[in-house]
Design a protein around this motif. Structure first.
Motif, PDB file in Angstrom:
ATOM      1  N   LEU A   1     -72.466 103.787  30.858  1.00  0.00           N
ATOM      2  CA  LEU A   1     -71.995 102.487  30.797  1.00  0.00           C
ATOM      3  C   LEU A   1     -70.631 102.199  31.064  1.00  0.00           C
ATOM      4  N   HIS A   2     -69.825 103.387  30.887  1.00  0.00           N
ATOM      5  CA  HIS A   2     -68.107 103.508  31.244  1.00  0.00           C
ATOM      6  C   HIS A   2     -67.838 103.849  32.616  1.00  0.00           C
ATOM      7  N   ALA A   3     -69.017 104.275  33.267  1.00  0.00           N
ATOM      8  CA  ALA A   3     -68.462 105.063  34.562  1.00  0.00           C
ATOM      9  C   ALA A   3     -69.057 104.382  35.755  1.00  0.00           C
ATOM     10  N   VAL A   4     -70.540 103.734  35.608  1.00  0.00           N
ATOM     11  CA  VAL A   4     -71.240 103.376  36.796  1.00  0.00           C
ATOM     12  C   VAL A   4     -70.614 101.931  37.265  1.00  0.00           C
ATOM     13  N   SER A   5     -70.868 101.791  38.535  1.00  0.00           N
ATOM     14  CA  SER A   5     -70.191 100.597  39.313  1.00  0.00           C
ATOM     15  C   SER A   5     -71.101  99.403  39.165  1.00  0.00           C
ATOM     16  N   TYR A   6     -72.185  99.534  38.624  1.00  0.00           N
ATOM     17  CA  TYR A   6     -73.125  98.203  38.390  1.00  0.00           C
ATOM     18  C   TYR A   6     -73.548  98.234  36.973  1.00  0.00           C
ATOM     19  N   PRO A   7     -74.059  96.731  36.865  1.00  0.00           N
ATOM     20  CA  PRO A   7     -74.337  96.494  35.421  1.00  0.00           C
ATOM     21  C   PRO A   7     -75.597  97.353  34.865  1.00  0.00           C
ATOM     22  N   LYS A   8     -75.444  98.280  34.460  1.00  0.00           N
ATOM     23  CA  LYS A   8     -76.278  99.418  34.282  1.00  0.00           C
ATOM     24  C   LYS A   8     -77.484  98.708  33.195  1.00  0.00           C
ATOM     25  N   MET A   9     -77.196  98.082  32.070  1.00  0.00           N
ATOM     26  CA  MET A   9     -78.061  97.443  31.128  1.00  0.00           C
ATOM     27  C   MET A   9     -78.835  96.406  31.879  1.00  0.00           C
ATOM     28  N   GLU A  10     -78.133  95.451  32.560  1.00  0.00           N
ATOM     29  CA  GLU A  10     -79.097  94.524  33.395  1.00  0.00           C
ATOM     30  C   GLU A  10     -80.238  95.327  34.323  1.00  0.00           C
ATOM     31  N   SER A  11     -79.786  96.401  34.718  1.00  0.00           N
ATOM     32  CA  SER A  11     -80.860  97.007  35.771  1.00  0.00           C
ATOM     33  C   SER A  11     -81.861  97.723  34.933  1.00  0.00           C
ATOM     34  N   VAL A  12     -81.681  98.141  33.803  1.00  0.00           N
ATOM     35  CA  VAL A  12     -82.725  98.507  32.823  1.00  0.00           C
ATOM     36  C   VAL A  12     -83.707  97.235  32.357  1.00  0.00           C
ATOM     37  N   LEU A  13     -82.997  96.249  32.013  1.00  0.00           N
ATOM     38  CA  LEU A  13     -83.581  95.018  31.639  1.00  0.00           C
ATOM     39  C   LEU A  13     -84.701  94.785  32.726  1.00  0.00           C
ATOM     40  N   GLU A  14     -84.133  94.769  33.802  1.00  0.00           N
ATOM     41  CA  GLU A  14     -85.196  94.140  35.036  1.00  0.00           C
ATOM     42  C   GLU A  14     -86.334  95.082  35.216  1.00  0.00           C
ATOM     43  N   ARG A  15     -85.986  96.502  35.040  1.00  0.00           N
ATOM     44  CA  ARG A  15     -87.202  97.230  35.382  1.00  0.00           C
ATOM     45  C   ARG A  15     -88.178  97.266  34.247  1.00  0.00           C
ATOM     46  N   HIS A  16     -87.701  97.018  32.954  1.00  0.00           N
ATOM     47  CA  HIS A  16     -88.616  96.944  31.861  1.00  0.00           C
ATOM     48  C   HIS A  16     -89.445  95.556  31.790  1.00  0.00           C
ATOM     49  N   ARG A  17     -88.864  94.439  32.211  1.00  0.00           N
ATOM     50  CA  ARG A  17     -89.434  93.403  32.550  1.00  0.00           C
ATOM     51  C   ARG A  17     -90.468  93.446  33.418  1.00  0.00           C
ATOM     52  N   GLU A  18     -90.041  93.917  34.664  1.00  0.00           N
ATOM     53  CA  GLU A  18     -91.165  93.772  35.780  1.00  0.00           C
ATOM     54  C   GLU A  18     -92.212  94.853  35.513  1.00  0.00           C
ATOM     55  N   ALA A  19     -92.140  95.789  34.645  1.00  0.00           N
ATOM     56  CA  ALA A  19     -93.223  96.808  34.239  1.00  0.00           C
ATOM     57  C   ALA A  19     -93.930  96.031  33.350  1.00  0.00           C
ATOM     58  N   LEU A  20     -93.637  95.334  32.200  1.00  0.00           N
ATOM     59  CA  LEU A  20     -94.319  94.743  31.259  1.00  0.00           C
ATOM     60  C   LEU A  20     -95.177  93.678  32.245  1.00  0.00           C
ATOM     61  N   LYS A  21     -94.565  92.957  32.952  1.00  0.00           N
ATOM     62  CA  LYS A  21     -95.236  91.898  34.070  1.00  0.00           C
ATOM     63  C   LYS A  21     -96.577  92.290  34.645  1.00  0.00           C
ATOM     64  N   GLU A  22     -96.170  93.169  35.331  1.00  0.00           N
ATOM     65  CA  GLU A  22     -97.455  94.044  36.177  1.00  0.00           C
ATOM     66  C   GLU A  22     -98.488  94.369  35.195  1.00  0.00           C
ATOM     67  N   LYS A  23     -98.064  95.056  34.027  1.00  0.00           N
ATOM     68  CA  LYS A  23     -99.252  95.368  33.158  1.00  0.00           C
ATOM     69  C   LYS A  23     -99.852  94.210  32.308  1.00  0.00           C
ATOM     70  N   THR A  24     -99.303  93.154  32.198  1.00  0.00           N
ATOM     71  CA  THR A  24     -99.880  92.081  31.699  1.00  0.00           C
ATOM     72  C   THR A  24    -100.639  91.616  32.524  1.00  0.00           C
ATOM     73  N   TRP A  25    -100.360  91.277  34.015  1.00  0.00           N
ATOM     74  CA  TRP A  25    -101.066  90.677  34.853  1.00  0.00           C
ATOM     75  C   TRP A  25    -102.347  91.429  35.100  1.00  0.00           C
ATOM     76  N   ALA A  26    -102.274  92.862  35.265  1.00  0.00           N
ATOM     77  CA  ALA A  26    -103.530  93.711  35.253  1.00  0.00           C
ATOM     78  C   ALA A  26    -104.655  93.560  34.390  1.00  0.00           C
ATOM     79  N   LYS A  27    -103.845  93.463  33.021  1.00  0.00           N
ATOM     80  CA  LYS A  27    -104.714  93.189  31.778  1.00  0.00           C
ATOM     81  C   LYS A  27    -105.452  91.805  32.142  1.00  0.00           C
ATOM     82  N   ALA A  28    -104.782  90.741  32.706  1.00  0.00           N
ATOM     83  CA  ALA A  28    -105.363  89.671  32.549  1.00  0.00           C
ATOM     84  C   ALA A  28    -106.633  89.565  33.542  1.00  0.00           C
ATOM     85  N   ILE A  29    -106.316  90.038  34.751  1.00  0.00           N
ATOM     86  CA  ILE A  29    -107.560  89.955  35.728  1.00  0.00           C
ATOM     87  C   ILE A  29    -108.616  90.717  35.465  1.00  0.00           C
ATOM     88  N   HIS A  30    -108.497  91.905  34.654  1.00  0.00           N
ATOM     89  CA  HIS A  30    -109.451  92.777  34.027  1.00  0.00           C
ATOM     90  C   HIS A  30    -110.330  91.960  33.094  1.00  0.00           C
TER      91      HIS A  30
END
Length: 360
Positions: A151-180
């Motif tokens: 958090l103190h050293a990286v040159s990009y918003p680390k927490m925003e990046s983590v949020l986006e990856r969790h969000r996209e992973a959740l979307k993919e899983k819910t879509w896959a569960k839906a079509i199933h």
């Protein structure tokens, strides 16, 4: 004196770093939603300041903005997923969700209709309706570590990046569960037919051809499925087959980039999705969700009527363990729980699938 001066400089530096990190995160979030960057920076710092009383005393650091991240996650799930147009076509029942439970009224049936009746008094048929409470499924992401050093050293918003990856992973899983869930459980004539492909043999299976789409249309016509709202979600193999065998399909492929729909062919609005369910190629029964397919299984394309399906988003919970409580690693742990449900409105709802036949 030198020690106190060093302490003072350390605190000042920590405060400045915390303010800068919060400002960067707030500015990035504001930019995503079209607001002024400086306003986002100010709001983020104000949120962090008001959260400070909940942290240990004499600690000035960049806090995990729980309310901000949870809010952004909810907004992301409310946004129409244009990349998966078939899911967007299904009616949302979000407004009926209460405490991550949704209540349906299960209709008891229809009254008998008499023609030219001459017998009186008429029979009385009571239509028994019932409340059916369904709890939404919950999806958990595995925890991600975020260290204070990052958090103190990286040159990009680390927490925003983590949020986006969790969000996209959740979307993919819910879509896959839906079509199933939208796919039939198995082959039942005149109710949930599971057809097999009839094209030429390639790589141990038979290709999908236009004749297979016509056969699917005939089944939907026979079952009385309304023509408006017929959806066909092709698996990649079947989509590639039609690109090779259908000029009409190939000409319309990827023309519509806003809705995700490829074309309308033989009465179906056609989409493509890579995580459609697998079926046993012999029994034509659907394989359990998230179970690795066996050599006897084939990926299927799924057909349904949009008005016969539902989807609902529930709450989002953001979990985190703050780095201040981890003296060994100085790291925060963050993850999400998302409540979601996608099902046919009736258990015996008419729907269909097309499975690649095993080439002999």
């Amino acid at each position: 004196m030198k020690f106190k001066t060093l302490q003072f400089l350390t605190v000042v530096t920590t405060v400045l770093v915390a303010l800068l990190v919060n400002a960067a995160v707030g500015a990035a979030i504001a930019a995503i939603f079209g607001f002024s960057a400086w306003k986002g920076a100010v709001v983020a710092n104000l949120v962090a300041i008001f959260l400070l009383p909940h942290l240990p005393k004499n600690v000035a650091r960049a806090g995990v903005l729980t309310e901000v991240w949870t809010g952004e996650m909810i907004k992301a799930f409310r946004t129409p997923p244009t990349a998966v147009g078939w899911y967007d076509r299904v009616r949302s029942y979000d407004q009926y969700v209460n405490q991550d439970v949704i209540h349906f009224t299960e209709l008891g049936g229809d009254p008998n209709v008499l023609v030219n009746n001459k017998t009186y008094p008429l029979n009385i048929t009571k239509l028994e309706d019932a409340d059916k409470a369904v709890t939404l499924d919950y999806f958990d992401t595995e925890a991600t570590p975020v260290t204070d050093d990052e958090l103190h050293a990286v040159s990009y918003p680390k927490m925003e990046s983590v949020l986006e990856r969790h969000r996209e992973a959740l979307k993919e899983k819910t879509w896959a569960k839906a079509i199933h869930a939208y796919a039939p459980d198995g082959n039942k004539a005149d109710k949930t037919p599971v057809l097999t492909t009839t094209g030429e043999a390639v790589d141990g299976r038979n290709r999908m051809v236009v004749d297979d789409l016509v056969a699917l249309k005939a089944q939907f016509d026979k079952m009385g499925v309304p023509q408006d709202g017929r959806i066909l979600v092709l698996c990649p193999d079947h989509s590639n087959d039609l690109l090779l065998t259908s000029k009409n399909y190939a000409e319309h492929y990827n023309i519509n980039d806003t809705e995700g729909k490829i074309t309308r062919l033989y009465g179906f609005d056609i989409y493509e999705y890579g995580k459609t369910p697998y079926f046993n190629a012999t029994t034509l029964n659907k394989i359990q969700f998230d179970k690795a397919p066996a050599a006897t299984d084939m990926q299927a394309s799924v057909a349904f009527h949009a008005g016969s399906m539902m989807k609902a988003n529930g709450s989002v919970q953001f979990y985190h363990q703050d780095a201040v409580n981890d003296p060994l690693h100085h790291r925060s742990l963050v993850n999400f729980r998302k409540w979601n449900l996608a099902l046919p409105l009736k258990s015996n709802c008419t729907r269909a699938a097309i499975v690649s036949a095993k080439a002999s």
